[in-house]
Write a protein that holds these residues in place. Sequence first.
Motif, PDB file in Angstrom:
ATOM      1  N   PHE A 152      36.556  -1.198 -15.996  1.00 46.59           N
ATOM      2  CA  PHE A 152      36.418  -1.527 -14.595  1.00 46.59           C
ATOM      3  C   PHE A 152      35.258  -1.920 -14.200  1.00 46.59           C
ATOM      4  N   TRP A 153      33.974  -1.422 -14.381  1.00 47.50           N
ATOM      5  CA  TRP A 153      32.666  -1.691 -14.065  1.00 47.50           C
ATOM      6  C   TRP A 153      32.330  -3.246 -14.720  1.00 47.50           C
ATOM      7  N   ASN A 154      32.702  -3.656 -15.768  1.00 50.38           N
ATOM      8  CA  ASN A 154      32.576  -4.994 -16.441  1.00 50.38           C
ATOM      9  C   ASN A 154      33.553  -6.282 -15.973  1.00 50.38           C
ATOM     10  N   THR A 155      34.296  -5.745 -15.017  1.00 51.36           N
ATOM     11  CA  THR A 155      35.141  -6.962 -14.252  1.00 51.36           C
ATOM     12  C   THR A 155      34.325  -7.890 -13.748  1.00 51.36           C
ATOM     13  N   ASP A 156      34.545  -9.289 -14.098  1.00 54.81           N
ATOM     14  CA  ASP A 156      33.923 -10.337 -13.529  1.00 54.81           C
ATOM     15  C   ASP A 156      34.418 -10.446 -12.038  1.00 54.81           C
ATOM     16  N   LEU A 157      33.438 -10.492 -11.185  1.00 54.04           N
ATOM     17  CA  LEU A 157      33.647 -10.479  -9.871  1.00 54.04           C
ATOM     18  C   LEU A 157      33.253 -11.985  -9.218  1.00 54.04           C
ATOM     19  N   THR A 158      32.576 -12.870 -10.014  1.00 52.48           N
ATOM     20  CA  THR A 158      32.385 -14.213  -9.525  1.00 52.48           C
ATOM     21  C   THR A 158      33.237 -14.404  -8.614  1.00 52.48           C
ATOM     22  N   ASP A 159      32.717 -14.909  -7.388  1.00 50.44           N
ATOM     23  CA  ASP A 159      33.632 -15.531  -6.275  1.00 50.44           C
ATOM     24  C   ASP A 159      34.220 -14.706  -5.751  1.00 50.44           C
ATOM     25  N   TYR A 160      34.487 -13.215  -5.796  1.00 49.03           N
ATOM     26  CA  TYR A 160      34.999 -12.187  -5.394  1.00 49.03           C
ATOM     27  C   TYR A 160      34.187 -11.245  -4.368  1.00 49.03           C
ATOM     28  N   ALA A 161      34.337 -10.738  -3.322  1.00 45.29           N
ATOM     29  CA  ALA A 161      33.446  -9.824  -2.604  1.00 45.29           C
ATOM     30  C   ALA A 161      33.722  -8.289  -3.242  1.00 45.29           C
ATOM     31  N   VAL A 162      34.990  -8.066  -3.543  1.00 43.92           N
ATOM     32  CA  VAL A 162      35.251  -6.720  -4.149  1.00 43.92           C
ATOM     33  C   VAL A 162      36.335  -6.714  -5.105  1.00 43.92           C
ATOM     34  N   GLY A 163      36.395  -5.770  -6.058  1.00 41.18           N
ATOM     35  CA  GLY A 163      37.286  -5.545  -6.896  1.00 41.18           C
ATOM     36  C   GLY A 163      38.031  -3.961  -6.323  1.00 41.18           C
ATOM     37  N   CYS A 164      39.412  -4.145  -6.237  1.00 35.62           N
ATOM     38  CA  CYS A 164      39.869  -2.867  -5.650  1.00 35.62           C
ATOM     39  C   CYS A 164      41.235  -2.573  -5.801  1.00 35.62           C
ATOM     40  N   VAL A 165      41.814  -1.596  -5.316  1.00 35.15           N
ATOM     41  CA  VAL A 165      43.224  -1.386  -5.670  1.00 35.15           C
ATOM     42  C   VAL A 165      44.268  -1.276  -4.265  1.00 35.15           C
ATOM     43  N   GLU A 166      45.362  -1.855  -4.337  1.00 35.68           N
ATOM     44  CA  GLU A 166      46.316  -1.904  -3.131  1.00 35.68           C
ATOM     45  C   GLU A 166      46.558  -0.353  -2.743  1.00 35.68           C
ATOM     46  N   ASP A 167      46.364  -0.209  -1.204  1.00 36.46           N
ATOM     47  CA  ASP A 167      46.499   0.870  -0.530  1.00 36.46           C
ATOM     48  C   ASP A 167      48.100   1.108  -0.707  1.00 36.46           C
ATOM     49  N   ILE A 168      48.196   2.609  -0.557  1.00 33.12           N
ATOM     50  CA  ILE A 168      49.703   2.884  -0.339  1.00 33.12           C
ATOM     51  C   ILE A 168      50.465   2.399   0.968  1.00 33.12           C
ATOM     52  N   VAL A 217      37.745   3.434  -3.418  1.00 31.97           N
ATOM     53  CA  VAL A 217      37.242   2.928  -4.707  1.00 31.97           C
ATOM     54  C   VAL A 217      36.915   1.475  -4.546  1.00 31.97           C
ATOM     55  N   LEU A 218      35.598   1.036  -4.481  1.00 28.88           N
ATOM     56  CA  LEU A 218      35.441  -0.441  -4.358  1.00 28.88           C
ATOM     57  C   LEU A 218      34.352  -0.864  -5.557  1.00 28.88           C
ATOM     58  N   LEU A 219      34.706  -1.846  -6.332  1.00 30.11           N
ATOM     59  CA  LEU A 219      33.836  -2.525  -6.930  1.00 30.11           C
ATOM     60  C   LEU A 219      33.122  -3.607  -6.290  1.00 30.11           C
ATOM     61  N   ILE A 220      31.950  -3.482  -5.608  1.00 27.61           N
ATOM     62  CA  ILE A 220      31.332  -4.366  -4.477  1.00 27.61           C
ATOM     63  C   ILE A 220      30.378  -5.539  -5.300  1.00 27.61           C
ATOM     64  N   ASN A 221      30.452  -6.685  -5.122  1.00 34.37           N
ATOM     65  CA  ASN A 221      29.679  -7.773  -5.452  1.00 34.37           C
ATOM     66  C   ASN A 221      28.801  -7.681  -4.620  1.00 34.37           C
ATOM     67  N   LEU A 222      27.506  -7.067  -4.730  1.00 33.41           N
ATOM     68  CA  LEU A 222      26.359  -7.074  -3.675  1.00 33.41           C
ATOM     69  C   LEU A 222      25.861  -8.619  -3.409  1.00 33.41           C
ATOM     70  N   LYS A 223      25.777  -9.259  -4.606  1.00 35.20           N
ATOM     71  CA  LYS A 223      25.231 -10.544  -4.413  1.00 35.20           C
ATOM     72  C   LYS A 223      26.139 -11.381  -3.358  1.00 35.20           C
TER      73      LYS A 223
END
Length: 304
Positions: free
Chosen positions: A119-135, A159-165
């Motif tokens: 999960f941590w190593n997900t490429d987030l280039t051009d994305y603000a966040v990596g996330c999961v759909e809400d119920i 749970v949000l993998l945030i691209n701070l850049k």
Amino acid sequence: MIHIACNIDANFTQHCAVTLVSLFENNKTADICVHIVAPGLPEKDQNILKSLAASYGNEVCFYFPSPELLANFSIRKFGKRISMATYYRCMFSAILPATVDKVLYLDCDIVILGDISEFWNTDLTDYAVGCVEDIGYDDMERYETLKYDSKYSYFNAGVLLINLKYWREHKVDEQCVKYFLAYPERIRYNDQDLLNALLHEHKLFMSLKWNMQDAFYRYGMEKKIEHWPTLKQDLESPVILHYTNKKPWNYDSMHPLRREYYTYLDMTPWRGKRPLLSLKNSLLRFIKLLPYVLKLRKPKYMKL
């Protein structure tokens, strides 16, 4: 270095400790820095969290922003159990060091049951966040209120993998303030609504195993989830287990994996603490569960 962020207040130190110990226990080879953002924490609480991290060779950094940082926000729903600290996650790009380009945000009603490196190593280039759909992604009223197309769906902000850049380049923190001031009537689910309103076109959806929410364990979900066989496997062994409804420390929790919380609680200074040690809570639980035991009510959760 894996960077983790949590928003808490003094009421959640115990639960934060559980989240962190579960993370450290199941990611022992990782080098982890935890960023705790809070309105203030007693020195005793800070020392507990530091000590737990240090015992695994990890570190904790604390940030106590000025109350003025959240002055333009307000709690819209669940005010009795959610504090203003929830909005800190909207301001991470302003709070965390400029040297941190990515951070994994975790709510503290979570236990980590596996390796998060994928999960941590997900490429987030051009994305603000990596996330999961809400119920609650199929709640059409949310899209009508937030004024965006339901085709973008809706993510859970626990749970949000945030691209701070990305956040810094696009001034997401400033956008959050401006949006809330302009459309406060649209915000119902606090910062989660706010982040969905702003980032729905700039998110990357990930596997549900990275944020396995309470309702996924409920009867009827097999009819709502497209890839049910895959989800069923993840239900039994999620990597990130998120207690989004009744918490395991609530006397009436019926979550099938509620005991996972206590496995890690017993690795903290709160070892042995249980809600059912109270006679009152034990009686209340008995009354609550009796209709299910007598089969007068259908069970809420599936058997795993």
